[in-house]
Write an enzyme that holds these catalytic residues in place. Structure first.
Site, PDB file in Angstrom:
ATOM      1  N   ARG A  59      13.726   3.646  42.799  1.00  0.00           N
ATOM      2  CA  ARG A  59      15.145   3.630  43.194  1.00  0.00           C
ATOM      3  C   ARG A  59      15.747   5.031  43.029  1.00  0.00           C
ATOM      4  NH1 ARG A  59      13.403  -0.630  43.609  1.00  0.00           N
ATOM      5  NH2 ARG A  59      13.437   0.094  45.737  1.00  0.00           N
ATOM      6  N   ASN A  93      27.615  -0.845  41.384  1.00  0.00           N
ATOM      7  CA  ASN A  93      26.473  -0.052  41.856  1.00  0.00           C
ATOM      8  C   ASN A  93      26.020   0.931  40.792  1.00  0.00           C
ATOM      9  OD1 ASN A  93      26.885  -1.426  44.189  1.00  0.00           O
ATOM     10  ND2 ASN A  93      27.919   0.248  45.257  1.00  0.00           N
ATOM     11  N   HIS A 110      27.684  -1.813  35.706  1.00  0.00           N
ATOM     12  CA  HIS A 110      26.266  -2.194  35.610  1.00  0.00           C
ATOM     13  C   HIS A 110      25.363  -0.999  35.285  1.00  0.00           C
ATOM     14  CE1 HIS A 110      26.872  -6.142  38.131  1.00  0.00           C
ATOM     15  NE2 HIS A 110      27.395  -6.206  36.919  1.00  0.00           N
ATOM     16  N   CYS A 137      10.869   9.688  23.261  1.00  0.00           N
ATOM     17  CA  CYS A 137      12.306   9.905  23.365  1.00  0.00           C
ATOM     18  C   CYS A 137      12.669  11.193  22.642  1.00  0.00           C
ATOM     19  CB  CYS A 137      13.018   8.706  22.735  1.00  0.00           C
ATOM     20  SG  CYS A 137      14.781   8.957  22.556  1.00  0.00           S
ATOM     21  N   THR A 178      30.684  -6.787  48.238  1.00  0.00           N
ATOM     22  CA  THR A 178      29.959  -7.542  47.205  1.00  0.00           C
ATOM     23  C   THR A 178      29.912  -9.015  47.602  1.00  0.00           C
ATOM     24  OG1 THR A 178      29.868  -8.172  44.863  1.00  0.00           O
ATOM     25  CG2 THR A 178      32.046  -7.616  45.722  1.00  0.00           C
TER      26      THR A 178
HETATM   27  N1  APR Z   1      29.763  -3.025  54.779  1.00  0.00           N
HETATM   28  C1  APR Z   1      30.379  -3.962  54.014  1.00  0.00           C
HETATM   29  N2  APR Z   1      29.717  -4.933  53.382  1.00  0.00           N
HETATM   30  C2  APR Z   1      28.378  -4.982  53.535  1.00  0.00           C
HETATM   31  C3  APR Z   1      27.669  -4.035  54.313  1.00  0.00           C
HETATM   32  C4  APR Z   1      28.429  -3.026  54.969  1.00  0.00           C
HETATM   33  N3  APR Z   1      27.870  -2.098  55.717  1.00  0.00           N
HETATM   34  N4  APR Z   1      26.355  -4.359  54.252  1.00  0.00           N
HETATM   35  C5  APR Z   1      26.248  -5.434  53.495  1.00  0.00           C
HETATM   36  N5  APR Z   1      27.456  -5.830  53.046  1.00  0.00           N
HETATM   37  C6  APR Z   1      27.808  -6.959  52.171  1.00  0.00           C
HETATM   38  C7  APR Z   1      26.911  -8.155  52.346  1.00  0.00           C
HETATM   39  O1  APR Z   1      27.408  -8.992  53.380  1.00  0.00           O
HETATM   40  C8  APR Z   1      27.008  -8.819  50.980  1.00  0.00           C
HETATM   41  O2  APR Z   1      28.086  -9.741  50.921  1.00  0.00           O
HETATM   42  O3  APR Z   1      27.613  -6.532  50.838  1.00  0.00           O
HETATM   43  C9  APR Z   1      27.289  -7.643  50.026  1.00  0.00           C
HETATM   44  C10 APR Z   1      26.116  -7.253  49.142  1.00  0.00           C
HETATM   45  O4  APR Z   1      25.811  -8.327  48.292  1.00  0.00           O
HETATM   46  P1  APR Z   1      24.638  -8.244  47.212  1.00  0.00           P
HETATM   47  O5  APR Z   1      23.382  -7.775  47.854  1.00  0.00           O
HETATM   48  O6  APR Z   1      24.599  -9.542  46.521  1.00  0.00           O
HETATM   49  O7  APR Z   1      25.114  -7.065  46.222  1.00  0.00           O
HETATM   50  P2  APR Z   1      26.198  -7.122  45.056  1.00  0.00           P
HETATM   51  O8  APR Z   1      27.259  -8.127  45.344  1.00  0.00           O
HETATM   52  O9  APR Z   1      26.612  -5.727  44.784  1.00  0.00           O
HETATM   53  O10 APR Z   1      25.320  -7.641  43.845  1.00  0.00           O
HETATM   54  C11 APR Z   1      25.913  -7.751  42.581  1.00  0.00           C
HETATM   55  O11 APR Z   1      23.807  -8.301  41.648  1.00  0.00           O
HETATM   56  O12 APR Z   1      21.541  -8.105  41.258  1.00  0.00           O
HETATM   57  C12 APR Z   1      22.777  -7.719  40.888  1.00  0.00           C
HETATM   58  O13 APR Z   1      23.163  -5.952  39.461  1.00  0.00           O
HETATM   59  C13 APR Z   1      23.021  -6.234  40.820  1.00  0.00           C
HETATM   60  O14 APR Z   1      25.150  -5.103  40.916  1.00  0.00           O
HETATM   61  C14 APR Z   1      24.323  -6.057  41.554  1.00  0.00           C
HETATM   62  C15 APR Z   1      24.923  -7.445  41.515  1.00  0.00           C
END
Ligand code: APR
Length: 235
Positions: A59, A93, A110, A137, A178
């Protein structure tokens, strides 16, 4: 200027998707190709630190290989620079794209990919290189004590006190990119609404809790976020 004085923004993986970082729950997302319990829990790190370090090394290498902030990150930073009220950006993020765009009042709830932490002392170190699971470390001298500075499933997110305070004082809450699947972040809009704030969702598609927001706009963050923030300042 708008009628809002105190804004809290929550971002998730969707805000970085157009920069080239995979989200978690999309069909090609990170959790399709990796099991959470193998790479993102404290138990996984105890069981197989090599695998966990490799996952985050990959990553980190990706983040440092040509990934750049997109117009959504840039618009948030520009808005914060010119906004006269209070502005708090909370991100789920672990990338550094908000800070590279220039955001300042930023809480990485996070954790951060470009930092590692000593499990014994809690000390943080900047990290732009791969980490080996048997690396010593530099604070305690012990091998195996350096872990990614990332909040794993089963761990408590960072800055919760500051976040709760900002939410309870805000009059506008904006959730960007999200899916609303992971708590406590998924419940922030309710805290903000309980404090009297207007809650807005900006996402590619309705999130798990999209229908509970006061307002929702759907589309790519790189277009929605600049447009929505401009509508707040009337510019
Ligand atoms: N613009 C806006 N939204 C978008 C885009 C885009 N270009 N691309 C994807 N998305 C949306 C998707 O539709 C989805 O609803 O972003 C969201 C991403 O969701 P997840 O993959 O679940 O990510 P997130 O909500 O940040 O996850 C939360 O889960 O695993 C953990 O720790 C990790 O911080 C993360 C947490």
């Amino acid at each position: 200027m708008s009628r809002y004085n105190n804004i809290v923004v929550l971002t998730g993986a969707g805000v970085s998707a157009e920069s080239g970082i995979n989200t978690f729950r999309a069909a090609d997302g990170l959790w399709e190709n990796h099991r959470v319990e193998d790479v993102a829990t404290p138990e996984a790190f105890e069981r197989n630190p090599q695998l966990v370090q490799r996952f985050y090394n990959e990553r980190r290498a990706q983040l440092l290989n040509g990934i750049k902030p997109n117009p959504a990150h840039l618009a948030l930073a520009e808005f914060e620079r010119t906004w006269k009220g209070r502005f708090t950006l909370v991100t789920q993020n672990i990338d550094d794209l908000h800070e590279r765009a220039g955001s300042r009042n930023l809480l990485h709830m996070h954790g951060e990919l470009l930092k590692i932490r000593c499990r014994k002392s809690g000390r943080l170190f900047p990290c732009r290189q791969p980490v080996a699971s048997d690396q010593a470390c530099s604070c305690c001298g012990q091998m195996g004590n350096l872990r990614p500075h990332v909040v794993w499933f089963g761990e408590i997110p960072l800055y919760m006190e500051e976040i709760e305070q900002a939410l309870s004082d805000c009059d506008l809450f904006i959730s960007i990119g999200t899916s609303g699947n992971v708590y406590p972040a998924a419940g922030f809009f309710q805290v903000a609404k309980g404090a009297g704030a207007t809650a807005v969702e900006l996402n590619l598609e309705p999130s798990a809790r999209g229908s509970h927001f006061d307002r929702a706009l759907y589309g790519p963050a790189s277009q929605l976020v600049p447009r929505f923030l401009q509508s707040l300042t009337g510019s």
